[in-house]
Enzyme design. Structure first.
Site, PDB file in Angstrom:
ATOM      1  N   HIS A 175       4.069  10.512   4.330  1.00  0.00           N
ATOM      2  CA  HIS A 175       4.552  11.866   4.596  1.00  0.00           C
ATOM      3  C   HIS A 175       5.607  12.368   3.622  1.00  0.00           C
ATOM      4  O   HIS A 175       5.952  13.533   3.639  1.00  0.00           O
ATOM      5  CB  HIS A 175       5.138  11.940   6.008  1.00  0.00           C
ATOM      6  CG  HIS A 175       4.166  11.518   7.057  1.00  0.00           C
ATOM      7  ND1 HIS A 175       2.922  12.082   7.184  1.00  0.00           N
ATOM      8  CD2 HIS A 175       4.253  10.571   8.016  1.00  0.00           C
ATOM      9  CE1 HIS A 175       2.282  11.511   8.198  1.00  0.00           C
ATOM     10  NE2 HIS A 175       3.059  10.587   8.716  1.00  0.00           N
TER      11      HIS A 175
ATOM     12  N   GLU B 128      -5.131   1.074   3.524  1.00  0.00           N
ATOM     13  CA  GLU B 128      -5.235  -0.374   3.342  1.00  0.00           C
ATOM     14  C   GLU B 128      -4.435  -1.100   4.421  1.00  0.00           C
ATOM     15  O   GLU B 128      -4.900  -2.081   4.995  1.00  0.00           O
ATOM     16  CB  GLU B 128      -4.719  -0.775   1.948  1.00  0.00           C
ATOM     17  CG  GLU B 128      -5.527  -0.230   0.790  1.00  0.00           C
ATOM     18  CD  GLU B 128      -6.938  -0.781   0.722  1.00  0.00           C
ATOM     19  OE1 GLU B 128      -7.122  -1.996   0.947  1.00  0.00           O
ATOM     20  OE2 GLU B 128      -7.865  -0.001   0.469  1.00  0.00           O
TER      21      GLU B 128
ATOM     22  N   ARG C   2       3.435   4.584  -2.360  1.00  0.00           N
ATOM     23  CA  ARG C   2       2.053   5.074  -2.517  1.00  0.00           C
ATOM     24  C   ARG C   2       1.925   6.363  -1.726  1.00  0.00           C
ATOM     25  O   ARG C   2       1.728   6.340  -0.515  1.00  0.00           O
ATOM     26  CB  ARG C   2       1.044   4.021  -2.045  1.00  0.00           C
ATOM     27  CG  ARG C   2       1.040   2.787  -2.935  1.00  0.00           C
ATOM     28  CD  ARG C   2      -0.090   1.826  -2.597  1.00  0.00           C
ATOM     29  NE  ARG C   2       0.019   0.633  -3.437  1.00  0.00           N
ATOM     30  CZ  ARG C   2       0.645  -0.485  -3.072  1.00  0.00           C
ATOM     31  NH1 ARG C   2       1.201  -0.557  -1.878  1.00  0.00           N
ATOM     32  NH2 ARG C   2       0.707  -1.516  -3.885  1.00  0.00           N
TER      33      ARG C   2
ATOM     34  N   TYR D 114       8.325   4.539   0.707  1.00  0.00           N
ATOM     35  CA  TYR D 114       7.030   3.955   0.348  1.00  0.00           C
ATOM     36  C   TYR D 114       6.482   4.587  -0.927  1.00  0.00           C
ATOM     37  O   TYR D 114       6.502   5.808  -1.089  1.00  0.00           O
ATOM     38  CB  TYR D 114       6.038   4.149   1.494  1.00  0.00           C
ATOM     39  CG  TYR D 114       4.778   3.342   1.337  1.00  0.00           C
ATOM     40  CD1 TYR D 114       4.836   1.967   1.152  1.00  0.00           C
ATOM     41  CD2 TYR D 114       3.529   3.950   1.382  1.00  0.00           C
ATOM     42  CE1 TYR D 114       3.684   1.215   1.012  1.00  0.00           C
ATOM     43  CE2 TYR D 114       2.361   3.209   1.246  1.00  0.00           C
ATOM     44  CZ  TYR D 114       2.446   1.846   1.062  1.00  0.00           C
ATOM     45  OH  TYR D 114       1.297   1.107   0.918  1.00  0.00           O
TER      46      TYR D 114
ATOM     47  N   GLU E 208       2.996  -7.158   5.790  1.00  0.00           N
ATOM     48  CA  GLU E 208       2.161  -7.701   4.710  1.00  0.00           C
ATOM     49  C   GLU E 208       2.931  -8.662   3.810  1.00  0.00           C
ATOM     50  O   GLU E 208       2.406  -9.660   3.357  1.00  0.00           O
ATOM     51  CB  GLU E 208       1.601  -6.560   3.851  1.00  0.00           C
ATOM     52  CG  GLU E 208       0.537  -5.730   4.531  1.00  0.00           C
ATOM     53  CD  GLU E 208      -0.002  -4.638   3.621  1.00  0.00           C
ATOM     54  OE1 GLU E 208      -0.217  -4.918   2.426  1.00  0.00           O
ATOM     55  OE2 GLU E 208      -0.189  -3.513   4.090  1.00  0.00           O
TER      56      GLU E 208
ATOM     57  N   ASP F  89       1.462  -1.863   5.777  1.00  0.00           N
ATOM     58  CA  ASP F  89       1.854  -0.675   5.000  1.00  0.00           C
ATOM     59  C   ASP F  89       1.286   0.621   5.588  1.00  0.00           C
ATOM     60  O   ASP F  89       0.197   0.622   6.169  1.00  0.00           O
ATOM     61  CB  ASP F  89       1.404  -0.826   3.545  1.00  0.00           C
ATOM     62  CG  ASP F  89       2.285  -1.798   2.768  1.00  0.00           C
ATOM     63  OD1 ASP F  89       3.313  -2.219   3.318  1.00  0.00           O
ATOM     64  OD2 ASP F  89       1.932  -2.135   1.625  1.00  0.00           O
TER      65      ASP F  89
ATOM     66  N   ASP G 274      -0.601   3.119   4.997  1.00  0.00           N
ATOM     67  CA  ASP G 274      -1.713   3.791   4.317  1.00  0.00           C
ATOM     68  C   ASP G 274      -3.016   3.200   4.845  1.00  0.00           C
ATOM     69  O   ASP G 274      -3.012   2.386   5.772  1.00  0.00           O
ATOM     70  CB  ASP G 274      -1.601   3.647   2.792  1.00  0.00           C
ATOM     71  CG  ASP G 274      -1.482   2.195   2.336  1.00  0.00           C
ATOM     72  OD1 ASP G 274      -1.806   1.287   3.138  1.00  0.00           O
ATOM     73  OD2 ASP G 274      -1.073   1.955   1.188  1.00  0.00           O
TER      74      ASP G 274
END
Length: 763
Positions: free
Chosen positions: A351, A86, A306, A304, A9, A82, A84
């Site tokens: 995770h 999104e 989020r 990460y 991204e 990413d 997740d």
């Protein structure tokens, strides 16, 4: 020619990964989302199973072109967006675009996921690719469709019923309700007086205090001493009696470390400890995750950012425990790793908790390579992660009961006997109550103590505090409104729409915010209901986990919303924006009402336009009448535009000078001339910075050539160039945490110099 293509991204992430993957890989960035719903009605079609019409995001078209060209030449395509929902959706959209262009014939675009940008994590992900998860894509599309249906249908209704330019959102509206309801609680609050009785005593040279907790054999409740008279009577009953120690209770107490950071707790702690907004916190965390050049190449410094999870990988635990063993005495290392349970019912796809990618990269070692914000945030994450695997802190607590006549006083003390994790990190809390950490002298049962002073203290109950960014994030998480990745955008939207303002770092709803909330809670109550919003989030999680289909969720939601929209279409603007008052107009005796105009709420006569009586909310009829008497004429001056007399007038934001010929002549000027700081504007270099007041009464400093030059800063300017970036001015910033500093107003610079340390601290 590279045979493999990796798509991410972020361009900064692409740069980092390129160094790990070598010559055989081309790494390109999508620059975030590549497609979005078409910005018009019908983008989501409820009659066709909620089919969605997408279009390419114009600003990213050139990046998609670069990706399509690279795909044509590549043998292997890896989608490393990413980790997740999104990110999963972005990968899915890229595949849709590539399939439409027929570029994937005979090729397989595979998904790779890593939660930290380190060489081992990236290579391991490349070695273990998977297919795109349709369940995660469905969950993201369902969320996007829900948000579209709410925004595209409720927002136009707000335009019709209240004012143009307003918006409603599926998660922003319940968040606004939280803030408005807290404000209503504060307004409805009635303070209540109560008193406490205290004893000052000493033993040897050590002084200490105790508080009355029992009188005539009954434990005192908060309001048992409600007035000064009762307090005086209580003191009279106790005065003249000796103070005797009747009981001593000694206990051992331990305090465990807090769990490593999730997105929510990181945002809360950054607000409390670092004074950073949630938005700034997430931007800085993104930079640390994507990679920083630390002199030996670019490396991702944190995992990460989020995540709902509080677990750490076995590899991370081994490294952290090894570091504690090397750097601390044996007592600081627990026998087994400390584990934490996820509080979130549906800890999402990420995770691990937020942690440093290596605990060996200490904040001190990283400091030369980081900006001020990056360093502060990294240091906090590093310390919290290290502390979570350290031994509990230990305390000796002592409670002493002292009888004085028919009263019993209690003195409490606490002494830390082992620092444990507190040697590294202590979690902050909002609106903390003071703990009694006093050290008591050695006392024995039967000791007779001197009564140095017996006295009462007056108290008043306090209303609940307004939400800060930290406490609002905590409340959103507790109610299940939104998800951690959305908290920063929820808060930004509320501020950008001017539904709320920050006053002393606490959220205060504006008139607009309160009217919007009133409309939604009265007419669309289900959609701002906390339980309904949380239940919908749970259903989205179930879609992501493959336990529920997304279309039935959409059907149930839309059926209810469409019905209510139809029912509320006939509401008039007056029904929504006016509120009757039980007060007669002093001018014509007709009833008064609260109305909503372009500048907010005000009191007006229901007889308008025949009667033009108005006054501000909070202003009494008497004060409004006094202000409306003969205007004060400015002697010796005429209007510079029409030559008419100048009057002192009163408007929404206070007194000002205006022309007597208004509305024919609209000349106005401030009653008090803005103070000129004498500092040349750093942007236009022709004007000077003057002191002004915002619409909410907060001071700021802007160029006196406005609107030609729109430069402004919140802090007082000084005519000194920044030693770091050479911006022509510095500003003076004062905070409780850091004291008074000279700071550069350019955010990306980060220069600061302490002038005076915080109160109670030495420089």
């Amino acid at each position: 020619m590279p045979s493999s293509l990796l798509i991410v991204e972020s361009p900064s992430k692409a740069k980092t990964l390129k160094k790990y993957l070598g010559q055989d890989f081309e790494v390109l960035a999508s620059y975030g989302h590549v497609r979005d719903l078409v910005p018009k009605s019908g983008a989501v079609d409820p009659d066709k199973n909620f089919a969605m019409k997408y279009q390419l995001i114009p600003r990213n078209a050139k990046h998609v072109d670069a990706i399509t060209q690279a795909v044509a030449a590549a043998e292997h395509i890896y989608l490393a967006t990413d980790p997740d929902r999104e990110g999963e959706a972005i990968s899915w959209h890229l595949v849709q675009i590539l399939n439409n262009k027929k570029l994937l014939k005979g090729k397989n675009a595979q998904r790779v996921v890593f939660h930290e940008i380190t060489k081992n994590a990236v290579l391991d992900a490349i070695a273990n690719p998977r297919d795109i998860s349709q369940e995660l894509v469905d969950a993201q599309q369902a969320r996007r469709a829900l948000d579209y249906l709410v925004g595209f249908n409720l927002s136009p209704m707000l335009w019709k019923k209240i004012r143009r330019g307003l918006s409603a959102g599926r998660v922003q509206s319940p968040a606004l309700r939280l803030i408005c309801e807290r404000e209503n609680e504060i307004r409805a609050f009635t303070e209540q007086e109560y008193w406490s009785i205290h004893l000052d005593s000493h033993k040897g040279r050590q002084k200490f205090g105790a508080k009355l907790f029992e009188l005539s054999g009954k434990k005192l409740e908060q309001f048992d001493i409600p007035s000064e008279a009762v307090q005086a009577d209580t003191l009279a009953r106790l005065t003249g009696h000796p103070a005797t120690v009747t009981a001593i209770d000694k206990k051992k107490k331990t305090r465990n470390p807090a769990a490593p950071f999730t997105t929510s707790t990181l945002q809360q702690e950054a607000v409390r400890k670092l004074g950073m907004t949630t938005d700034r916190t997430m931007r800085t965390a993104q930079q640390l995750y994507e990679g920083v050049d630390i002199g030996q190449g670019t490396v991702g410094l944190i995992t990460y950012m989020r995540t709902d999870a509080v677990v750490l990988s076995n590899e991370a635990l081994t490294e952290i425990r090894g570091y504690i063993e090397q750097q601390f005495e044996p007592a600081f290392l627990p026998k087994t790793p400390v584990t934490f349970k996820n509080k979130s019912k549906n800890a999402q796809e990420a995770h691990e908790a937020i942690r440093p990618t290596s605990i060996e990269r200490t904040p001190a070692a990283m400091k030369p390579f980081l900006t001020t914000d990056q360093f502060k945030l990294y240091e906090m994450i590093w310390k919290r992660t290290l502390a979570c695997q350290m031994a509990p802190a230990k305390f000796d607590t002592t409670s002493v009961d002292i009888a004085v006549g028919e009263g019993v006083f209690r003195a409490s003390g606490q002494v830390q006997t082992f620092a444990g994790f507190l040697a590294v990190y202590e979690e902050d809390v909002d609106d903390a109550e003071d703990e009694d950490n006093a050290k008591l002298p050695a006392l024995e049962v039967g000791d007779v103590l001197p009564v140095d002073k017996l006295y009462g203290e007056q108290h008043f109950t306090q209303p609940p505090p307004r939400f800060s960014e930290a406490s609002l994030v905590k409340a959103l998480e507790e109610f299940g409104i939104g998800r951690p990745s959305t908290y920063a955008s929820i808060i930004s939207t509320l501020k950008d729409r001017e539904y709320v303002v920050l006053d002393k770092k606490r959220f205060l709803p504006t008139d607009t915010g309160e009217i919007v909330n009133k409309f939604l809670t009265e007419h669309f109550s289900q959609y701002v209901d906390y339980n309904f919003t949380a239940k919908l989030e749970d259903q989205l999680d179930e879609i992501a986990n493959g336990r529920r289909e997304w279309v039935p969720v959409m059907e149930t939601f839309w059926k209810g919303l469409a019905k209510q929209l139809s029912e509320k279409e006939s509401l008039s603007r007056a029904e929504v924006t006016t509120e009757s008052l039980d007060e007669a107009c002093p001018k014509c005796s007709k009833p008064l009402q609260i109305k909503f105009g372009k500048r907010g709420r005000f009191i007006a006569c229901t007889g308008y336009p025949d009667c033009d009586y108005t006054r501000d909310i909070g202003e009494t009829a008497e004060s409004a009448a006094a202000a409306a008497e003969e205007p004060t004429v400015i002697e010796g001056r005429n209007c510079p535009e029409c030559g008419g007399a100048l009057h002192i007038k009163k408007g929404r934001y206070g007194k000002f000078i205006g022309c007597a010929n208004y509305p024919k002549c609209k000349h106005i000027e401030p009653l008090e001339k803005p103070r000129d700081t004498g500092v040349t504007c750093p942007e236009c270099k022709t004007g000077s910075l003057i002191e002004r007041k915002s619409r909410y009464g907060k001071l700021f400093y802007s160029c006196n050539t406005y609107p030609k030059c729109k430069y402004a800063t919140w802090n007082p300017p000084v005519a000194e160039p920044c030693p770091k970036c050479h911006w022509p001015i510095l500003t003076i910033k004062t905070t409780k945490r850091r004291g008074t500093e000279k700071v550069c107003p350019q955010k990306e610079c980060g220069y600061s110099e302490v002038i005076a340390p915080p109160e109670g601290k030495e420089a």
